[in-house]
Design a protein around this motif. Structure first.
Motif, PDB file in Angstrom:
ATOM      1  N   ILE A  11       0.892  -1.203   0.029  1.00 16.15           N
ATOM      2  CA  ILE A  11       0.009  -0.031  -0.133  1.00 16.15           C
ATOM      3  C   ILE A  11       1.101   1.315  -0.042  1.00 16.15           C
ATOM      4  CG2 ILE A  11      -1.595   1.592   1.414  1.00 16.15           C
ATOM      5  CD1 ILE A  11      -2.770  -1.325   2.403  1.00 16.15           C
ATOM      6  N   GLY A  12       1.788   1.144   0.828  1.00 18.76           N
ATOM      7  CA  GLY A  12       2.667   2.422   0.929  1.00 18.76           C
ATOM      8  C   GLY A  12       3.531   2.820  -0.442  1.00 18.76           C
ATOM      9  N   LEU A  13       3.789   1.494  -0.969  1.00 20.68           N
ATOM     10  CA  LEU A  13       4.683   1.891  -2.381  1.00 20.68           C
ATOM     11  C   LEU A  13       3.803   2.343  -3.384  1.00 20.68           C
ATOM     12  CD1 LEU A  13       6.933  -1.470  -2.463  1.00 20.68           C
ATOM     13  CD2 LEU A  13       7.590   0.845  -2.212  1.00 20.68           C
ATOM     14  N   SER A  18       2.763   7.418  -6.685  1.00 23.20           N
ATOM     15  CA  SER A  18       1.867   8.278  -7.549  1.00 23.20           C
ATOM     16  C   SER A  18       2.479   9.596  -7.886  1.00 23.20           C
ATOM     17  CB  SER A  18       0.818   8.460  -6.493  1.00 23.20           C
ATOM     18  OG  SER A  18       1.046   9.274  -5.558  1.00 23.20           O
ATOM     19  N   LEU A  19       2.214  10.018  -9.000  1.00 18.96           N
ATOM     20  CA  LEU A  19       2.907  11.090  -9.470  1.00 18.96           C
ATOM     21  C   LEU A  19       2.739  12.178  -8.751  1.00 18.96           C
ATOM     22  CD1 LEU A  19       1.791  10.885 -13.363  1.00 18.96           C
ATOM     23  CD2 LEU A  19       4.012  10.165 -12.374  1.00 18.96           C
ATOM     24  N   PHE A  23       6.198  14.033  -7.045  1.00 19.05           N
ATOM     25  CA  PHE A  23       6.530  15.454  -7.181  1.00 19.05           C
ATOM     26  C   PHE A  23       6.413  16.167  -5.825  1.00 19.05           C
ATOM     27  CE2 PHE A  23       4.766  19.934  -7.749  1.00 19.05           C
ATOM     28  CZ  PHE A  23       5.586  20.366  -8.443  1.00 19.05           C
ATOM     29  N   TYR A  24       5.790  16.036  -5.008  1.00 20.43           N
ATOM     30  CA  TYR A  24       5.865  16.777  -3.695  1.00 20.43           C
ATOM     31  C   TYR A  24       7.206  16.288  -2.781  1.00 20.43           C
ATOM     32  CZ  TYR A  24       1.432  19.070  -4.985  1.00 20.43           C
ATOM     33  OH  TYR A  24       0.527  19.987  -5.445  1.00 20.43           O
ATOM     34  N   SER A 365       7.960   7.129   1.164  1.00 20.95           N
ATOM     35  CA  SER A 365       8.404   8.245   0.467  1.00 20.95           C
ATOM     36  C   SER A 365       9.678   8.397   1.126  1.00 20.95           C
ATOM     37  CB  SER A 365       7.386   9.355   0.859  1.00 20.95           C
ATOM     38  OG  SER A 365       7.551   9.988   2.057  1.00 20.95           O
ATOM     39  N   PHE A 366       9.973   8.129   2.263  1.00 14.77           N
ATOM     40  CA  PHE A 366      11.186   8.505   2.979  1.00 14.77           C
ATOM     41  C   PHE A 366      12.579   7.731   2.016  1.00 14.77           C
ATOM     42  CE2 PHE A 366       9.374   8.533   7.587  1.00 14.77           C
ATOM     43  CZ  PHE A 366       8.931  10.027   7.397  1.00 14.77           C
TER      44      PHE A 366
END
Length: 504
Positions: A11-13, A18-19, A23-24, A365-366
């Protein structure tokens, strides 16, 4: 158990890749590196400035970007320390001790590359620690009631004010002031106005963004204008070939990196400590166990790699108490908690169950952010050097302009702009008399939560305060809090006679 862990990672991946979140995440780590390189700004001021922007994002994208700024600043903070002997962030101050001597010896490239490697390793291990420990902490925290939460928040505030740098008494005073500011506005249950002084703009309370931008953004600009000094930059000495370390330097770095990572992972999860204490302790340990301590302060590679690994590991594990218990371990984590509550998400034991996509998306995201930081930091060293020579009389007026625009855009209220300037002046005045603003912000964020849990506890116990001592977990936490207060008082009393002897 293992299957559910794999499902959470999947789920985390999905969320992290996601685009929009990619980006953020990129924007966050890029801005974090930039504010880390520029002395006198720091992650705290940058996150304060970005809070209004996150109102227009979904919660996951907002926290991914703000987290990128936080740990990205740790990567960039050592650059100014090595090149100019000016720490970009407080935790990067240790890098000045051996990084700047290495730069004067023509080995700035080696120092910059090894700090990037140490930061990546420390941050990666810190992420693994967060992935493994967070579910365990949540399973224990599900047994917590309002009494335990209140006790934990009291412990967090006392630890932040007594363990951090400066006078413990001043720190506690700032916490109390922050709690009082947090009570301004309408009462949680009755709706009656408190400390509003019949000013309509105060009935909704004081905005977290206003307090953060004023205390850390505006005051930081005022202080930096008065204190920043310029250094000489030898651009020709920074080449890709000059960044390659010798075999001896690589051999000397591995164990310090691992020891620093262990220290950072431990201290990052404790309230009131974090990367600054972890980096200084890592440096002290390496100097203590070194065969030749005289090398330190003259360009020892261990004096750079160990602290850098420590502060980056601490930055990752600092998210553990914030996300799983809802208790920020430092002032930046308090802003993270504030950003989540603004989006209607309450950090705590239920976060992983109710919002697994956000929690595990942030963790994944880390990994992406750490890889991006390695890619960014090495090729863009030349760019950071050029940014360091931007005249500060051009840089800081632009920052103040963005502060005013950001604050005004929240409620379209001119009074918010006035208030941020008032808090900016207050923050600078506090610096002059050595009152730290960080405990104030912690008290401001946790104050309303403490009040809510205190009222719930007293309603359940019918007004009996002994409930905090009758429940085992709450009683243990309160005992630790009392021990911290006693230790701080003992330290203050012991220092007073020493100062009296010096005065005579």
């Amino acid at each position: 158990m293992f299957a559910s862990f794999i499902d959470n990672l999947t789920i985390g991946l999905t969320v992290a890749f996601s685009l929009s979140n990619l980006f953020y995440c990129f924007v966050g780590v890029l801005l974090g590196t930039l504010v880390g390189v520029l002395p006198g700004i720091g992650a705290l001021a940058a996150i304060s400035l970005l809070l209004p922007i996150t109102f227009h994002l979904d919660a996951t994208s907002a926290i991914v970007m703000l987290a990128g700024v936080f740990y990205g600043a740790s990567y960039g903070g050592s650059t100014a320390s090595i090149l100019l002997n000016l720490p970009g962030t407080p935790s990067a101050a240790v890098a000045c001790l051996d990084g700047y001597p290495m730069a004067k010896q023509g080995r700035a490239g080696v120092a910059l590359l090894m700090t990037t490697v140490a930061s990546f390793i420390g941050g990666s291990i810190g992420i693994v620690v967060m992935m493994l420990l967070s579910p365990l902490i949540v399973s224990a925290a599900l047994k917590f009631g309002p009494a335990e939460y209140f006790s934990m928040m009291v412990l967090g505030l006392v630890a932040a004010s007594t363990i951090s740098s400066g006078s413990a008494l001043k720190g506690i005073a700032m916490v109390v002031l922050g709690i009082l500011l947090g009570t301004a506005g309408s009462d949680l249950e009755t709706g009656a106005g408190r400390f509003t002084f019949d000013i309509p703009e105060l009935y909704d309370g004081v905005s977290l963004v206003v307090v953060a931008m004023g205390l850390f953004g505006v005051s930081e600009v005022i202080a930096s204008i008065r204190t920043i000094r310029r250094g000489e930059i030898d651009r020709k000495s920074i080449t890709f070939r000059s960044m390659i370390p010798t075999r001896d330097e690589v051999r000397r770095s591995w164990m310090p990196i691992l020891r620093g990572t262990g220290l950072g992972s431990f201290f990052g999860a404790l309230p009131g400590t974090g990367g600054v204490i972890a980096s200084f302790m890592a440096y002290a340990i390496e100097k203590k166990i070194a065969r030749d301590p005289s090398r330190f302060g003259k360009g020892a590679i261990e004096g750079i790699t160990a602290p850098e690994a420590a502060n980056n590991a601490a930055d990752q594990t600092a998210f553990i108490p914030t996300m799983t218990l809802g208790i920020p371990g430092n002032v930046v984590m308090a802003l993270m908690l504030g950003a989540l509550t603004i989006h209607g998400i309450v950090p705590g034991p239920q976060l992983m169950a109710k919002h697994p996509d956000m929690f595990w998306g942030l963790v994944m995201s880390f990994w992406i952010g750490n890889v991006l930081l390695v890619i960014l930091n090495v090729p863009l060293i030349g760019l950071w050097i050029r940014l360091l020579v931007i005249p500060y009389h051009l840089l800081y007026p632009a920052i103040l302009m963005f502060v005013c625009i950001g604050v005004y855009s929240i409620n379209n209220s001119p009074s918010d702009v006035v208030m941020v300037m008032v808090f900016g002046g207050l923050g600078y005045a506090m610096r002059l008399v050595d009152f730290q603003p960080a405990p104030l912000l912690l008290g401001f964020v946790l104050g309303p939560l403490m009040e809510e849990n205190l009222r719930r506890t007293l309603l359940i116990s019918r007004g009996d305060f002994m409930v905090f001592l009758e429940r085992p977990i709450s009683a243990t936490v309160m005992a630790i809090t009392a021990a911290l207060l006693a230790w701080a008082a003992f330290g203050a009393l012991r220092r007073r006679p020493a100062k009296a002897i010096e005065a005579t």
